[in-house]
Design a protein around this motif. Sequence first.
Motif, short mmCIF file in Angstrom:
data_model
loop_
_atom_site.label_atom_id
_atom_site.label_comp_id
_atom_site.label_asym_id
_atom_site.label_seq_id
_atom_site.Cartn_x
_atom_site.Cartn_y
_atom_site.Cartn_z
N UNK A 160 0.82 -1.21 0.00
CA UNK A 160 0.00 0.00 0.00
C UNK A 160 0.85 1.27 0.00
N UNK A 161 2.02 1.21 0.62
CA UNK A 161 2.92 2.36 0.59
C UNK A 161 3.54 2.56 -0.78
N UNK A 162 3.86 1.45 -1.46
CA UNK A 162 4.39 1.46 -2.84
C UNK A 162 5.64 2.33 -2.98
N UNK A 163 6.45 2.42 -1.92
CA UNK A 163 7.67 3.21 -1.95
C UNK A 163 8.89 2.30 -2.10
N UNK A 164 10.03 2.94 -2.31
CA UNK A 164 11.30 2.24 -2.32
C UNK A 164 11.96 2.40 -0.95
N UNK A 165 12.65 1.34 -0.52
CA UNK A 165 13.26 1.32 0.81
C UNK A 165 14.70 0.84 0.71
N UNK A 166 15.45 1.11 1.74
CA UNK A 166 16.80 0.54 1.83
C UNK A 166 16.69 -0.91 2.28
N UNK A 167 17.73 -1.71 2.03
CA UNK A 167 17.70 -3.09 2.55
C UNK A 167 17.53 -3.14 4.06
N UNK A 168 18.14 -2.20 4.78
CA UNK A 168 18.01 -2.20 6.24
C UNK A 168 16.57 -1.96 6.66
N UNK A 169 15.87 -1.07 5.97
CA UNK A 169 14.47 -0.81 6.29
C UNK A 169 13.61 -2.04 6.04
N UNK A 170 13.85 -2.72 4.93
CA UNK A 170 13.09 -3.92 4.60
C UNK A 170 13.36 -5.02 5.62
N UNK A 171 14.62 -5.16 6.00
CA UNK A 171 14.98 -6.18 7.00
C UNK A 171 14.31 -5.89 8.33
N UNK A 172 14.23 -4.59 8.70
CA UNK A 172 13.59 -4.21 9.95
C UNK A 172 12.10 -4.52 9.93
N UNK A 173 11.49 -4.53 8.73
CA UNK A 173 10.07 -4.89 8.60
C UNK A 173 9.83 -6.38 8.82
N UNK A 174 10.89 -7.16 8.79
CA UNK A 174 10.74 -8.61 8.96
C UNK A 174 10.88 -9.40 7.68
#
Length: 246
Positions: A160-174
């Motif tokens: 739903x956010x449809x944004x780009x993230x850093x690998x660290x941010x994605x990893x923090x999401x689980x």
Amino acid sequence: MQFIEVLTTGGIAEVVLNRPKVNAMSQAVLREMTDVFRRLADDDAVRGVLVRGTGKCLSAGLDLREVASLDRAGLAGFLDDFDAAFAAAFRFPKPFAAAVHGHAIAGGLVLALCADFIALGAGDHKIGLTELAVGIPFPGVAFEIVRAACPSRAFRRLVFGADLHSPAEVFEMGVGDALSAEPIEDARRLLARACDRPAVAFRFAKASHRKEAWERIAASPPPAEREALIDALLSARQALAAPLGG
């Protein structure tokens, strides 16, 4: 094959996407993906698979220029090939690891999410599901893959956010099993450990975990749903071409 190379050593097959510059998934790439995953699933000499890309990108997703050029009939065929390729990857019965060593966007991230083990490379590359940002609805296969692979918060932020993230941010999401400067080596390590264990037990656990998603994928979408998806793609042509400078 023209765009996918398979390197097999000691029963481990490395499936390497090689379509410069960003390993974009054209219809030809999707057809090769289907063939590769089906063939390796049936090959008793192959114990597991690792997917990676060449260059600085796992994959930036679908070839949007090609998608934007297709008429209704062409889009229907493209979607059929998309469904077949990702269903073959998601239904792959053996241990499957993905090395996200660079950008993994839209379909590129969906491919990584088909894996049982995901190694993320730390760095300044971008990861995300940007479909909704350009008006592309998720095909049913992709939606089920993402839903099965992502925790609820990650699903909401990525889809739903449809944004780009850093690998660290994605990893923090689980999302992901390792985050390091050596994602390919991490993926190889995770895969080797799984492949050294009894294969029957692994297959049983994987099938149990993905059973409901597989069943939903196997159910053909209502014709009206497929036509609505094609309508949305046709209406999004301008937005599809824009990221590619078209």
